[in-house]
Design a protein around this motif. Structure first.
Motif, PDB file in Angstrom:
ATOM      1  N   ASN A 129     -21.868  -9.238   8.093  1.00  0.00           N
ATOM      2  CA  ASN A 129     -21.696  -9.003   6.509  1.00  0.00           C
ATOM      3  C   ASN A 129     -22.467  -9.809   5.809  1.00  0.00           C
ATOM      4  O   ASN A 129     -22.511  -9.544   4.559  1.00  0.00           O
ATOM      5  N   MET A 148     -11.608 -12.839   2.648  1.00  0.00           N
ATOM      6  CA  MET A 148     -12.587 -11.540   2.420  1.00  0.00           C
ATOM      7  C   MET A 148     -13.344 -11.998   1.322  1.00  0.00           C
ATOM      8  O   MET A 148     -14.500 -11.885   1.071  1.00  0.00           O
ATOM      9  N   GLN A 149     -12.688 -12.266   0.260  1.00  0.00           N
ATOM     10  CA  GLN A 149     -13.212 -12.576  -1.071  1.00  0.00           C
ATOM     11  C   GLN A 149     -14.238 -13.820  -1.104  1.00  0.00           C
ATOM     12  O   GLN A 149     -15.244 -13.630  -1.623  1.00  0.00           O
ATOM     13  N   ASP A 196     -13.161  -3.250  -5.265  1.00  0.00           N
ATOM     14  CA  ASP A 196     -12.439  -2.936  -4.114  1.00  0.00           C
ATOM     15  C   ASP A 196     -13.207  -3.496  -3.176  1.00  0.00           C
ATOM     16  O   ASP A 196     -14.088  -3.227  -2.413  1.00  0.00           O
ATOM     17  N   ARG A 197     -12.639  -4.570  -2.619  1.00  0.00           N
ATOM     18  CA  ARG A 197     -13.273  -5.697  -1.675  1.00  0.00           C
ATOM     19  C   ARG A 197     -13.311  -5.029  -0.081  1.00  0.00           C
ATOM     20  O   ARG A 197     -14.176  -5.141   0.570  1.00  0.00           O
ATOM     21  N   HIS A 198     -12.256  -4.181   0.026  1.00  0.00           N
ATOM     22  CA  HIS A 198     -12.075  -3.687   1.376  1.00  0.00           C
ATOM     23  C   HIS A 198     -12.995  -2.602   1.559  1.00  0.00           C
ATOM     24  O   HIS A 198     -13.760  -2.455   2.812  1.00  0.00           O
ATOM     25  N   HIS A 199     -13.139  -1.739   0.391  1.00  0.00           N
ATOM     26  CA  HIS A 199     -13.904  -0.744   0.332  1.00  0.00           C
ATOM     27  C   HIS A 199     -15.703  -0.846   0.220  1.00  0.00           C
ATOM     28  O   HIS A 199     -16.186  -0.431   1.122  1.00  0.00           O
ATOM     29  N   HIS A 207       0.842  -1.217   0.015  1.00  0.00           N
ATOM     30  CA  HIS A 207      -0.147  -0.154  -0.092  1.00  0.00           C
ATOM     31  C   HIS A 207       0.991   1.088  -0.248  1.00  0.00           C
ATOM     32  O   HIS A 207       1.865   1.351   0.948  1.00  0.00           O
ATOM     33  N   ARG A 256     -12.539  -7.123   9.059  1.00  0.00           N
ATOM     34  CA  ARG A 256     -11.367  -6.339   8.471  1.00  0.00           C
ATOM     35  C   ARG A 256     -10.173  -7.351   8.885  1.00  0.00           C
ATOM     36  O   ARG A 256      -9.000  -7.132   8.218  1.00  0.00           O
ATOM     37  N   SER A 290      -7.833 -12.058   5.714  1.00  0.00           N
ATOM     38  CA  SER A 290      -6.779 -12.148   4.754  1.00  0.00           C
ATOM     39  C   SER A 290      -7.695 -11.654   3.359  1.00  0.00           C
ATOM     40  O   SER A 290      -8.800 -11.855   3.260  1.00  0.00           O
ATOM     41  N   GLY A 291      -6.754 -11.101   2.199  1.00  0.00           N
ATOM     42  CA  GLY A 291      -7.607 -10.843   1.197  1.00  0.00           C
ATOM     43  C   GLY A 291      -8.372 -12.019   0.542  1.00  0.00           C
ATOM     44  O   GLY A 291      -9.624 -11.710   0.093  1.00  0.00           O
ATOM     45  N   GLY A 331     -15.852  -3.383   7.214  1.00  0.00           N
ATOM     46  CA  GLY A 331     -14.617  -3.940   7.987  1.00  0.00           C
ATOM     47  C   GLY A 331     -14.645  -4.433   9.587  1.00  0.00           C
ATOM     48  O   GLY A 331     -14.569  -5.160  10.180  1.00  0.00           O
TER      49      GLY A 331
END
Ligand SMILES: Nc1ncnc2c1ncn2[C@@H]1O[C@H](COP(=O)(O)OP(=O)(O)OP(=O)(O)O)[C@@H](O)[C@H]1O
Ligand SMILES: [Mg+2]
Lengths: 513, 313
Positions: free
Chosen positions: A365, A417-418, A350-353, A98, A410, A413-414, A358
């Protein structure tokens, strides 16, 4: 290929780092030679970033030592741990996963930050500018030094990051997933530059999930798994299956794509025109059809209207001209709720956003798109027991690994999350699935899992609209490929890499053939 | 034609600048803190403590500038408390700031009462006197407004220029702005986020202390309870109005000063017909309006309010 007898410039010994219960790095050794390009591979959460952050002094290792050739004599000397200042002085530069740029400052200010004496009545930037200009001329990494970084594109920002390191005379450059946010063209350009700099003696460590670029541009490969180094090999002796096996610990097979007969159209765009948000490209008379039991891949260089297309199909924007039909009918309204009700499932870019909240739990969720569903709430109250039970089941079914349904999203891990987002989307059995860059930043295993789920949905009778910058992914998954260029969609006549590449650059289908 | 009379009256402009002076110090101080990423709601209390400390120092025999120094040091001390709580410890900036306001206010009152247990009318000092710059002060309107002010007002103008220069043109200022936008960038370049943020909060609070001292050492000549009366909060709002820019901060403070001075004069002119509270309300109302208009375009320091810890993500 650098001579294998080039002197060592870096030696990591027994580096260990623990975050609470997680052993992120377990006694890792790593060597690097002058002029060498080393690719550091591993699944999401394997500990790649942690290792590099210890090298750069962001994290203080629990144990272990780092030696760097920091002077002209080329002798390895111990690097003081936990201090970026010391790493910079020893010639270690890092481009973070980042970006670490202050967006309110100009490119020049970002490069000079910390490099000039802090207490001075005014700044003397003349010499610095000349030095940066020389670096830019030598490497081809050109940016407008006076533009605020907030106004630069992602590719330009990355150049600023690299310039930051080179300005400090970095002899070892670490890049953490440098191509995750770049277009394929930009990525190739970056590696050309890195290759040229390596021939002049720069040593490079880069982290990537894209095995193709690893094979094409690195000299040596080191693989981490669950915090340990599990192997190393020369790139010219490596091939895709071997690397994948080392990363995952078993053979990796991409899911098969059995042929299918497409059904009725589930999504139809007729000559849709739509202005892009925030000055980005919109749609200009785009037409498209996605049938049931079909995956349609949208290839294209990002910034050609993909964002507008995704916004349209997820209900965030309405067409200015033209029509959008879902199963032959116009949606009641253009808002996300109406689109979800009409059977659209969305995997956002943008999976985080945009994908998860989070600070909320996994269970929360999972239900966030259907709060008024009687299975979820009754008389305005959430049915907690049921929600939890369903979340347990969904997490198990989709293999979401984390702290269970009550953990905060949050912390995932990526890849996990996906999977959580996939669980939410697929549990509703949508007719149309919008998958926007669904595997960005995911490791091989997680990416395969996403692909498998998309193919499963297709077999069940859904249509999938797959937007991706990764042409390999598009070719592997799609039944049909359309190319997006300047807001228009053109069907690719064949699944031909070279031809699609030319069409992405704006050639017509006939020309490109 | 009362309105025109007021606007063409030299006294009005002089009053506007006088009212603006403590706000200029305060808004500059708050701006420095926020540019580095820390909201400092301690300002209201630091004003009070600065007012008290400056006055007390002079009353105890220090020179006027000695009093200003005492106020600055007092402000810095409370700033250091806020900085310690919010920067390395990462506590809520709102809670810590309000706590510092209560602490500093009470400490100021306590010190005053301890020093003067039984006086009924507050003792007076000889405050800063207006400096009558020959010739310049005879310029119509502008002359009295600018050139019949005390040295502290001049200091406020000078500080505006200084803060602007420091933020825009010095390496330290660049680093400070980076700390408020992306602390990771600062850390990655080998600078200390903690050092920059703590330094900014301490320095900004020193300015707030001087702003308080203006009240007891220039605007008035004694210390009263409740004399700060919300000026600190005005400064917090003015920072947003100013989009975190020193030049606009000066403008905002002067604008508020003008509203306030205007309001007082309107009150005397129309006081009989309209309830006085309406006039008292006017400057705040106009400030809110100005804020609404200005803040829509405001670009916050992106890391404002976000604590940063080394080695965490
Ligand atoms: N600052 C931190 N605090 C707590 N846990 C952390 C921190 N940094 C990393 N971890 C944990 O350490 C492990 C390794 O993380 P790391 O970021 O190094 O993985 P990675 O290999 O870079 O993965 P990716 O490919 O997703 O970037 C993960 O389980 C992560 O959750
Ligand atoms: Mg990483």
């Amino acid at each position: 290929m650098p001579p294998t007898d080039a002197p060592h410039v870096l030696r990591l010994r027994g580096l260990t780092k623990r975050f609470g219960p997680v052993l992120a790095n377990d006694s890792i050794d790593l060597d690097l030679r002058r002029g060498e390009i080393l690719a550091l591979l591993g699944e999401n959460g394997a500990g790649k970033t942690t290792l590099m952050n210890m090298l750069f002094g962001h994290y203080l290792p629990d144990s272990g030592a780092i030696e760097v050739a920091d002077g002209a004599d080329g002798a390895l000397r111990a690097l003081p741990l936990g201090r970026p200042q010391a790493a910079l002085r020893a010639g270690v530069g890092m481009v973070h996963q980042h970006f670490t740029l202050a967006l309110n400052l100009s490119a020049l200010d970002n490069i000079l930050l910390g490099a000039e004496p802090l207490f001075a009545l005014r700044r003397r930037t003349g010499a610095a500018r000349r030095k940066i200009d020389a670096i830019m001329a030598r490497t081809g990494l050109n940016v407008d030094l006076d533009a605020p970084v907030g106004r630069l594109t992602v590719g330009e920002r990355q150049r600023v990051e690299i310039l930051k390191a080179l300005y400090r005379d970095a002899r070892i450059l670490v890049l953490d997933e440098p191509t995750a946010v770049l277009t394929p063209q930009e990525a190739d350009g970056l590696f050309q530059t890195l290759g040229a700099m390596a021939r002049e003696g720069l040593s490079v460590i880069f982290i990537s999930h894209k095995l193709r670029e690893v094979l094409a541009f690195s000299h040596r490969i080191a693989v981490l798994r669950h915090g340990r180094k599990v192997g190393e090999m020369r790139t010219d002796e490596a091939d895709l299956p071997a690397i994948a096996r080392m990363m995952v610990g078993q053979d990796v097979e991409s899911p098969p794509r059995p042929p299918m007969t497409p059904g009725e159209p589930v999504l139809e765009l007729r000559e849709v025109t739509l202005a892009g948000a925030g000055g980005r490209a919109g749609l200009r008379g785009a037409s498209l059809r996605v049938h049931a039991r079909e995956i349609v891949g949208v290839a294209g260089v990002s910034g050609n209207g993909q964002a507008a297309l995704a916004a349209l199909v997820s209900g965030l924007a309405a067409p200015e001209k033209g029509e959008l039909l879902l199963r032959g009918a116009a949606p009641a309204r253009f808002d996300p709720a109406a689109m979800i009700a009409a059977g659209v499932g969305r995997i956002p870019e943008d999976r985080h956003h945009d994908g998860v909240v989070g600070s909320m739990t996994l269970a929360e969720n999972l239900i966030i798109e259907r709060l008024d569903d009687p299975a979820v709430s009754r008389a305005g109250f959430l049915r907690r027991g049921r929600i939890r039970a369903e979340a347990e089941r969904a997490c198990a079914a989709y293999d979401v690994r984390g702290q269970g349904p009550d953990g905060a999203a949050r912390l995932l891990s990526g890849g996990n999350m996906q999977k959580l987002i996939l669980a939410r989307v697929f549990e509703r059995a949508p007719d149309l699935i919008l998958a926007n860059q669904p595997t960005r930043g995911l490791d091989l295993g997680a990416a395969n899992e996403v692909a498998r789920r998309l193919l499963e949905a297709r077999a069940r009778g859904a249509g999938v609209l797959l937007i991706s910058e990764d042409l390999d992914e598009i070719l592997a998954l799609s039944d049909r490929v359309v190319v997006m260029h300047e807001g228009r969609l053109t069907e690719a006549p064949a699944r031909d890499r070279a031809q699609i590449g030319l069409m992405m650059a704006g050639r017509g289908a006939e020309e490109a053939a | 034609m009362e309105l025109l009379d007021i606007l063409t009256n030299a006294n009005f402009w002089a009053a506007a600048v006088r009212i603006a002076t403590p706000l200029i110090f305060g808004v500059l101080g708050a701006l420095i803190c926020e540019r580095a990423g820390v909201l400092n709601l301690g300002i209201e209390g630091i004003f009070t403590a600065g007012a008290m400390a400056g006055w007390m120092a002079v009353w105890l025999g220090a020179s006027l500038w000695g009093g200003v120094l005492a106020a600055a040091l007092t402000g810095a001390a409370f700033g250091l408390i806020h900085a310690t709580l919010t920067v390395p410890m990462g506590l809520s900036q709102h809670v810590s700031g309000l706590g510092v306001t209560m602490l500093a206010t009470s400490a100021a009152y306590f010190a005053y009462r301890t020093a003067l247990p039984d006086v009924s009318s507050p003792p007076r000092i000889t405050p800063f006197q207006p400096m009558d710059v020959p010739l310049l002060s005879d310029i119509p309107l502008l002359g009295p407004a600018l050139f019949q002010q005390t040295a502290l007002t001049w200091l406020a103008f000078a500080m505006t220029a200084l803060v602007w220069w420091a933020l825009a043109r010095t390496p330290l200022g660049v680093a400070l702005r980076a700390a408020g936008d992306n602390p990771d960038a600062v850390d990655a370049q080998g600078l200390s986020v903690y050092g920059l943020r703590m330094g900014a909060v301490t320095a900004g609070s020193a300015l707030m202390g001087v702003g308080g001292a203006f009240l007891t050492m220039s605007a008035f000549d004694a210390f009263f309870f409740g004399m700060v009366n919300g000026r600190g909060w005005i400064c917090i709002a003015l920072v947003i109005f100013a989009s975190w820019r020193p030049g606009k901060a000066l403008l905002g403070a002067l604008l508020f000063g003008a509203f306030d001075a205007f309001q007082v004069r309107l009150q005397t002119a129309y006081g009989g017909q309209v309830p006085g509270q309406l006039f008292l309300m006017a400057p705040y109302l106009l400030s809110i309006l100005a804020l609404v208009l200005a803040a829509r375009r405001a670009e916050y320091p992106r890391a404002l309010l976000v604590p940063w810890f080394k080695g965490q993500r």
